[in-house]
Design a protein around this motif. Sequence first.
Motif, PDB file in Angstrom:
ATOM      1  N   ARG A  15      -9.453   5.690   0.489  1.00  0.00           N
ATOM      2  CA  ARG A  15      -9.278   4.134  -0.382  1.00  0.00           C
ATOM      3  C   ARG A  15      -9.141   4.436  -1.217  1.00  0.00           C
ATOM      4  O   ARG A  15     -10.588   4.902  -1.746  1.00  0.00           O
ATOM      5  N   ASP A  16      -8.797   3.705  -2.071  1.00  0.00           N
ATOM      6  CA  ASP A  16      -9.566   3.453  -3.565  1.00  0.00           C
ATOM      7  C   ASP A  16      -9.128   2.222  -4.138  1.00  0.00           C
ATOM      8  O   ASP A  16      -8.058   0.877  -4.165  1.00  0.00           O
ATOM      9  N   GLY A  17     -10.985   1.033  -3.907  1.00  0.00           N
ATOM     10  CA  GLY A  17     -10.425  -0.262  -3.992  1.00  0.00           C
ATOM     11  C   GLY A  17      -9.725  -1.103  -2.472  1.00  0.00           C
ATOM     12  O   GLY A  17     -10.718  -0.403  -1.253  1.00  0.00           O
ATOM     13  N   LYS A  18      -9.228  -2.282  -2.810  1.00  0.00           N
ATOM     14  CA  LYS A  18      -7.667  -2.063  -1.740  1.00  0.00           C
ATOM     15  C   LYS A  18      -7.144  -1.099  -1.659  1.00  0.00           C
ATOM     16  O   LYS A  18      -6.152  -1.647  -0.992  1.00  0.00           O
ATOM     17  N   ARG A  19      -6.468   0.065  -2.166  1.00  0.00           N
ATOM     18  CA  ARG A  19      -5.266   0.790  -2.257  1.00  0.00           C
ATOM     19  C   ARG A  19      -5.720   1.434  -1.370  1.00  0.00           C
ATOM     20  O   ARG A  19      -6.815   2.000  -1.562  1.00  0.00           O
ATOM     21  N   LEU A  20      -4.212   2.443  -0.353  1.00  0.00           N
ATOM     22  CA  LEU A  20      -4.722   3.149   0.908  1.00  0.00           C
ATOM     23  C   LEU A  20      -3.560   4.200   0.091  1.00  0.00           C
ATOM     24  O   LEU A  20      -2.571   3.975  -0.520  1.00  0.00           O
ATOM     25  N   LEU A  21      -4.355   5.286   0.472  1.00  0.00           N
ATOM     26  CA  LEU A  21      -3.804   6.294   0.409  1.00  0.00           C
ATOM     27  C   LEU A  21      -2.143   6.596   0.277  1.00  0.00           C
ATOM     28  O   LEU A  21      -0.624   6.935   0.164  1.00  0.00           O
ATOM     29  N   ASP A  22      -1.685   6.077   1.741  1.00  0.00           N
ATOM     30  CA  ASP A  22      -0.438   6.101   2.399  1.00  0.00           C
ATOM     31  C   ASP A  22       0.252   4.076   2.360  1.00  0.00           C
ATOM     32  O   ASP A  22       1.115   3.946   3.170  1.00  0.00           O
ATOM     33  N   ASP A  23      -0.442   3.719   1.686  1.00  0.00           N
ATOM     34  CA  ASP A  23       0.389   2.623   0.776  1.00  0.00           C
ATOM     35  C   ASP A  23       1.535   2.862   0.523  1.00  0.00           C
ATOM     36  O   ASP A  23       1.684   3.993  -0.409  1.00  0.00           O
ATOM     37  N   GLY A  39       2.779   6.408   0.855  1.00  0.00           N
ATOM     38  CA  GLY A  39       2.709   7.255  -0.101  1.00  0.00           C
ATOM     39  C   GLY A  39       2.336   8.940   0.063  1.00  0.00           C
ATOM     40  O   GLY A  39       2.928   9.781  -0.666  1.00  0.00           O
ATOM     41  N   LEU A  40       2.274   9.306   2.020  1.00  0.00           N
ATOM     42  CA  LEU A  40       2.381  10.330   2.422  1.00  0.00           C
ATOM     43  C   LEU A  40       3.209  11.064   2.081  1.00  0.00           C
ATOM     44  O   LEU A  40       3.617  11.897   1.448  1.00  0.00           O
ATOM     45  N   SER A  41       4.431  10.290   2.314  1.00  0.00           N
ATOM     46  CA  SER A  41       5.760  11.140   2.957  1.00  0.00           C
ATOM     47  C   SER A  41       6.530  11.230   1.287  1.00  0.00           C
ATOM     48  O   SER A  41       7.375  12.020   1.073  1.00  0.00           O
ATOM     49  N   ARG A  42       6.411   9.903   0.240  1.00  0.00           N
ATOM     50  CA  ARG A  42       6.579  10.950  -0.869  1.00  0.00           C
ATOM     51  C   ARG A  42       5.321  12.153  -1.449  1.00  0.00           C
ATOM     52  O   ARG A  42       6.136  12.382  -1.713  1.00  0.00           O
ATOM     53  N   LEU A  43       4.660  12.039  -0.969  1.00  0.00           N
ATOM     54  CA  LEU A  43       3.767  12.998  -1.370  1.00  0.00           C
ATOM     55  C   LEU A  43       4.007  14.878  -1.029  1.00  0.00           C
ATOM     56  O   LEU A  43       4.378  15.605  -1.760  1.00  0.00           O
ATOM     57  N   LEU A  44       4.608  13.997   0.412  1.00  0.00           N
ATOM     58  CA  LEU A  44       4.958  15.129   1.033  1.00  0.00           C
ATOM     59  C   LEU A  44       6.549  15.483   0.466  1.00  0.00           C
ATOM     60  O   LEU A  44       6.941  16.925   0.238  1.00  0.00           O
ATOM     61  N   SER A  45       7.456  15.052  -0.163  1.00  0.00           N
ATOM     62  CA  SER A  45       8.435  15.360   0.576  1.00  0.00           C
ATOM     63  C   SER A  45       8.724  16.191  -1.216  1.00  0.00           C
ATOM     64  O   SER A  45       9.703  16.912  -1.664  1.00  0.00           O
ATOM     65  N   GLY A  46       7.402  15.920  -2.311  1.00  0.00           N
ATOM     66  CA  GLY A  46       7.698  17.127  -3.123  1.00  0.00           C
ATOM     67  C   GLY A  46       6.917  18.753  -3.122  1.00  0.00           C
ATOM     68  O   GLY A  46       6.626  19.150  -3.729  1.00  0.00           O
ATOM     69  N   CYS A  47       7.207  18.975  -1.861  1.00  0.00           N
ATOM     70  CA  CYS A  47       6.402  20.071  -1.266  1.00  0.00           C
ATOM     71  C   CYS A  47       7.676  20.940  -1.001  1.00  0.00           C
ATOM     72  O   CYS A  47       7.530  21.956  -0.100  1.00  0.00           O
ATOM     73  N   THR A  48       8.750  20.904  -1.169  1.00  0.00           N
ATOM     74  CA  THR A  48       9.624  21.713  -0.811  1.00  0.00           C
ATOM     75  C   THR A  48      10.076  22.721  -1.025  1.00  0.00           C
ATOM     76  O   THR A  48       9.641  22.887  -2.584  1.00  0.00           O
ATOM     77  N   GLY A  49      10.063  23.696  -0.098  1.00  0.00           N
ATOM     78  CA  GLY A  49      10.405  25.607  -0.792  1.00  0.00           C
ATOM     79  C   GLY A  49       8.399  26.173  -0.940  1.00  0.00           C
ATOM     80  O   GLY A  49       8.256  27.133  -1.121  1.00  0.00           O
TER      81      GLY A  49
END
Length: 808
Positions: free
Chosen positions: A749-757, A760-770
């Motif tokens: 959490r950062d204030g009212k935001r969550l990392l997976d809003d 968010g976690l899927s977008r982070l993982l999509s950038g890990c190809t290779g």
Amino acid sequence: METTRVSSTSFDGTPHAPAAARRFVRQVLGEWSLSHLAEDAVLLTSELVTNAVVHVGTGVELTCRLDAEAVPPKLEIEVDDQQPGRTVLDVPPPAEEMATSGRGLALAGMLADAWGVTYTRSAKRVWVRMELADAQEPCPPSIPAPREPVDALRVAVLVADAGGRVISWNADAEALLGWTARQAAGRPLEDLVDWDGHGPDAPALSDALALGRWRGESRMRHRDGRLVPVYVSHLRTGGRPEHRRAIWMVVGGDHGFVLASPPSPARREAGRRIKDLLDRDRPLAELLDTIARIVQLSSAGDAAYVLLRADSGNRFGVAAGAGEAAGLVGVVAAGVFAPDRRAPAVVDDLLAADVELAQRLRARSLACAPLVVAGEVIGHLAVTAAEPGRFDQDLAASLRHIADQVAGTVQRERLAEQDRAHRGRLSFLAEAGELLAGVHDEELLAALAAQLVVPKIATWAAVYLTDLAGMTRLAHVWHREERHNAELRTSLPALPRTPLSEVTWPVGRGNVLSFPLLTQGRAHGTLVIGRSEPTLPLELAELLADLCRLIALNLHTAMLYTRQATTSKALQRNLLPVRMAPMPGLESAVVYEPAEEGAHVGGDFYDLFTVADHWCFALGDVCGSGPEAAAVTGLARHAVRLLAKENYTVADILDRLNRTLLEEDEEGRFLSLLCGELTPLPRGGARCTIASAGHVPPLLLHTDGEVEQVASPQLLLGVEHGVRFFVESFELAPEEVLLCVTDGVTERRDGKRLLDDDDGLSRLLSGCTGLSAHAVAERVRQAVHSFAGAPSRDDVALLVLRATPALP
């Protein structure tokens, strides 16, 4: 009286010159019939000669000049030195010099009617002038004026043995008191003397008989029963205690002037001027030092002391001293300095009365008077001499007169100083407690303890620590000058072979003191300090005792913390896998971070192990955190591994674990669990069978960067009986990545935001190809840490599995 008289002498520039000058002036004024000026003149002479010897360093010539024709008559005392270029210290020197040297000519300005300095080419002359009063001094109140003719004088002489019984009685005693020699023989003196009439502060009759000499008024019993006012002159003989005799010369009260000592207006005048001197505002230490010096000079003793009562108990500590033989330091026991002694005392021979005190004082004669405030003895004034029989009762009375005048001032300044010291002590201990609080490392505590006392209290400090086996070792040293730290450590014993209180410390000049670090009856070590000062004031000793208790308490807490942490680590190591199982065709990486500080295991857990021809993995999250959650963590991880080894399917594993948690009856202790099996495929990759019991869905990263969830959510474990769990299967192709996380990642959490809003976690993982499995795990970990400025309040666990191409 002659019109003009002059007497001169010279002295070498040695430390003995002031004492010799005092004796010379006292002798000269006695020959000139000016003994009533001797006390002030001796005090001024000591100041002049001390200035010349200490601050100039040359020999001196001392001259006493009496001018009887002047109006008013005057006495001048001159001191010549042989170095006119050195100026006179007409202002007090700095505090560090004042402790061992004179007060400049401050006393000259207070005691003399005039003073000045005359310079010649070869010498410098410092002089003081005292004007002589024409009026005659009246008889002291304690000495009755003559009212009866001398023809009626009867001088009774009686002798008492060591037990106070009369053994001799002359004819005048019979005429004065009515008792015949036969009737008086063998009677105790206490039956013949009305001693209680001396008042509550007078010494007991037995104590008075033990004195060397004294004079005073009393009353004795006549044979017919009446009380006869008398004046007594007492003398005690020497020799073995059983052979000592008390000799009394007794006259009627109207003839007391025959036996009384001559008037001593000088001592009364010295007392008045001492009071004027003490009325000036000055620090307590300087005040007490001034009292000691003036008492020593005015009494012509070898040394003088001011003793003050300790804050607790009936002990007296030396607060100030003056004189060449000032050897008494620290605390003295009762005896002469008893807390209930409210009368002055004279001891002719200390060796016969108190051998230990005589050795500590390096003296034979002693006179003392109590400092009494509101009926309470707060201290004593004492003067000593190396020879026996130096002091008489007149001196004791003079000390009592001085003590009565200075007691109030001393008490007022001491209470103010104690208040300041108490506030400073509380402030120091509060700062020390704040500094030491929360420190659980014994080495750091030792370092902080040494630096707390240096340089405020000590020149150097060393801390020895004692472990549970009783072994004592040198942990830390600290010197006021850091360049001496290595030398100090080398000079101190690293592993003392004897108790530290018996060690001879090879660290040069100064006092070395050791304070044990004790708490709850156990020794945790010792604090050793070195000081350049010869004594340790009682206030500092009590402060160090409190500080050592505080250090010992923190050392005890650190020891318990270390023991608990060691036990906790040993237990927690069994709650996590010792190592990850190697998996051909698969890469794995784990990130595990408990939220609780100092913990190794929290409410999250993971596992990865082999069973026959496939691999099993698990990632879970227990409701809550801390030791209670860790206990459920251990139960769940070991249950999953045991059931898998017994060839239970994933669905059966979840079912059995659900029933186990419900049987434990841990109310509100739920568990989310992601459990799966991986079976390698011949062409590379693996088939994955997985089930999610209320856990965060796992994410699958394809080689084209697309991310999808590969498990459906089901009910949490430990919530409801009779629940049936199902599994889902998919193929993990080469270069594809499976990411399994706990809610510590998705709900960062950062204030009212969550990392997976917004996925968010899927977008982070999509950038890990290779990327490799370890690279993916590190990128997710960094994203969790950098998402918010505050640390995470939840456990973080993630498991990354990446399929590799098949080997040829």
